[in-house]
Each structure stands twice: as C-alpha cells, then as structure tokens.
Design an enzyme around this catalytic site. Sequence first.
Site, PDB file in Angstrom:
ATOM      1  N   VAL A 106      43.586  41.340  32.305  1.00  0.00           N
ATOM      2  CA  VAL A 106      44.663  40.474  31.832  1.00  0.00           C
ATOM      3  C   VAL A 106      44.855  40.702  30.334  1.00  0.00           C
ATOM      4  O   VAL A 106      43.894  40.649  29.558  1.00  0.00           O
ATOM      5  CB  VAL A 106      44.353  38.995  32.121  1.00  0.00           C
ATOM      6  CG1 VAL A 106      45.532  38.121  31.662  1.00  0.00           C
ATOM      7  CG2 VAL A 106      44.080  38.777  33.602  1.00  0.00           C
ATOM      8  N   GLY A 150      41.154  38.927  29.399  1.00  0.00           N
ATOM      9  CA  GLY A 150      40.359  38.637  30.587  1.00  0.00           C
ATOM     10  C   GLY A 150      40.217  39.854  31.462  1.00  0.00           C
ATOM     11  O   GLY A 150      41.039  40.778  31.404  1.00  0.00           O
ATOM     12  N   ASP A 174      38.696  32.117  46.040  1.00  0.00           N
ATOM     13  CA  ASP A 174      37.867  32.335  44.845  1.00  0.00           C
ATOM     14  C   ASP A 174      38.034  31.172  43.875  1.00  0.00           C
ATOM     15  O   ASP A 174      38.298  31.366  42.691  1.00  0.00           O
ATOM     16  CB  ASP A 174      38.222  33.662  44.176  1.00  0.00           C
ATOM     17  CG  ASP A 174      37.124  34.143  43.215  1.00  0.00           C
ATOM     18  OD1 ASP A 174      35.974  33.689  43.349  1.00  0.00           O
ATOM     19  OD2 ASP A 174      37.427  34.967  42.340  1.00  0.00           O
ATOM     20  N   LYS A 217      48.879  40.744  33.976  1.00  0.00           N
ATOM     21  CA  LYS A 217      47.714  41.121  34.776  1.00  0.00           C
ATOM     22  C   LYS A 217      47.971  42.495  35.382  1.00  0.00           C
ATOM     23  O   LYS A 217      48.904  42.676  36.168  1.00  0.00           O
ATOM     24  CB  LYS A 217      47.481  40.079  35.875  1.00  0.00           C
ATOM     25  CG  LYS A 217      46.295  40.357  36.768  1.00  0.00           C
ATOM     26  CD  LYS A 217      46.158  39.216  37.779  1.00  0.00           C
ATOM     27  CE  LYS A 217      44.998  39.442  38.721  1.00  0.00           C
ATOM     28  NZ  LYS A 217      44.871  38.346  39.717  1.00  0.00           N
ATOM     29  N   GLY A 261      38.624  40.957  35.529  1.00  0.00           N
ATOM     30  CA  GLY A 261      37.969  40.606  36.778  1.00  0.00           C
ATOM     31  C   GLY A 261      37.662  41.847  37.583  1.00  0.00           C
ATOM     32  O   GLY A 261      37.721  42.974  37.082  1.00  0.00           O
ATOM     33  N   GLY A 262      37.351  41.648  38.858  1.00  0.00           N
ATOM     34  CA  GLY A 262      36.971  42.758  39.702  1.00  0.00           C
ATOM     35  C   GLY A 262      38.105  43.706  40.024  1.00  0.00           C
ATOM     36  O   GLY A 262      37.887  44.894  40.262  1.00  0.00           O
ATOM     37  N   ALA A 307      41.418  43.494  38.226  1.00  0.00           N
ATOM     38  CA  ALA A 307      42.496  43.583  37.244  1.00  0.00           C
ATOM     39  C   ALA A 307      42.026  43.225  35.841  1.00  0.00           C
ATOM     40  O   ALA A 307      40.988  42.606  35.648  1.00  0.00           O
ATOM     41  CB  ALA A 307      43.648  42.662  37.651  1.00  0.00           C
TER      42      ALA A 307
END
Length: 289
Positions: free
Chosen positions: A28, A21, A150, A43, A23-24, A26
């Site tokens: 994962v 995964g 979020d 993470k 995200g903005g 980090a």
Amino acid sequence: MNEQDLVGITLGNCTLERVIGKGGMAIVFLAQQARPTRTVAVKVLLPAVTGTDPDQQRVFLERFRREADTAAQLEHKHILPVYEYEEAMIKGQRLAYLVMPYIRGGTLRQRIDETTRAGRQFDLSTVASYISQIADALDYAHSLGVVHRDIKPGNLLFYADGSLVLSDFGIARLSAMPALTMAGSFIGTAEYASPEQVSGGKLDARSDIYSLGIILYELLTGNVPFTGSTPFAVMARQLHDPVPSVRTLRPDLSPAIEFVVKKALAKDPQRRYQHASELAADLQAAVQP
C-alpha cells in the site's frame, strides 16, 4: 521489480509517494491523485506474488479483480470504500491496483499496542463501541454473502472522529462464487483465525465472528488467547486448546463478559454467535453498570 522501484511512478492518475503498508499479497502506497486532486492510498498487487508462471499470474489477478468487485459493492460507513480498480504495464510487468481513501487515524493494532505499552486498559464502554462498529460492518457484509476471512486489528482503521472502518477485503469472497484459493493453502492470520479456517473447512459468517471474538479478548486483556513460536503452533492451539479465562487475567470483569467471550470463541460454529450483532448486543448489556 521491488517496492522501491514503484516509488515515484504514476499509475493511472495517481503518483506513488511512499510505502505505508505491506501484506502477503500487496503493498500500500501513499499517493497523490491528479483528478480529482486528493491524497489517496493505492494498493498494488505484489509482482513477486504472481511469479512468472502464467497460470499463477492469472489466478492472482483474478483474485485481485474479485477483491475490487467485492469491495466496490459494499457501501457502509464502517467499510473502507474502493474508488477504482485498474491494471497497468510497468517495466514489462502487469500491475493490478486499487485506489482507496487515505485514512490518517492509524489502526486498531497501533491503538492496542500503545495502550498496552502504557500499562493502561481500554474502558469497557470503548471496547463495546469498537465491537459494535465492527459487528455492524460484518452483519452488512454477511447479509450480502461476503465473508472477510482476515478480521484483525491491523485491518481496522480510525477516521479522524475516532470511528472505525474495516479495510482489506482482499481475501473476501462471495459465498456464491467458486473459491480461488489454491487447494491446501491457508489464508488469514493465525492468531485471529477460526478453527474451521485453520482446518481448511467451509467458512461462513461465523468464522469472522470468531475473529471478532479474538479482538474482543485482546481489547479486554491486552493479549490474544493463543500464541506460539510458529503460525502452525498457534493454529494447533486454535483447534484444540480451551480459551483461557479473561477473568484470570482481569478479575474485575464480570461473568457476563466472560460468557460473551466464551460464546464468541466456541470451537463449534453452531455454538457460537450466529450474527455479529448478537455478540455486540450481549456485550453492550454485559458492560452496563
């Protein structure tokens, strides 16, 4: 350093195996922890996020530490626990990371997409169950002064037994603490952001409740209420456009369900549900035969 540079390295006693995964803030990784021996999710704060500016690095590391401290105090069956928080020097760069359970059941985002592609709809009792579980987690976090900021299907994971767990308190904050967010910046996901979040206003529990209302709308119809060609277009619609009726898309839905959706998505927080459990209770009553 990029994400592939991290595959195979060991952080603490966790060996990173592959990216699962991003995200903005980090990445994962699926990882193997040596002590105790188990599969975990790690993470890692994106090195690119912190940049080379020392002040920016300090701010983002402080935000990440606060994520760990915030998440660690949340002990609830529908909130993903954090095993540990550490920092390490890798190839001359300081990396901060969290070790968490690896949840194998996928995300609510994936479940919604699969259901929509198959041309199916969620059973109303299933929708009510999902909303109730998320609301239970939110009421608990809100009682401790934590606003997630979020809430979206991608941050909701399924355990093997089908129950949901809320993850990623990475942009949560304790209401008693000063904000770390840079002035003028937006943190969140436009399709699920509340009007006050979009406009940079003060956030409280009711912002998360609005996001939960968006998820409810999507579970019922297969679509979020507000879309656009850019995040800014979506944000403008969150601020100004009325919520499209769920009964236009699904005439089989009752006026009682429509009422719950409209109240959850009121532009004015004062007219919204004040507690997530109130939304869940009204929805449960509305879906009863």
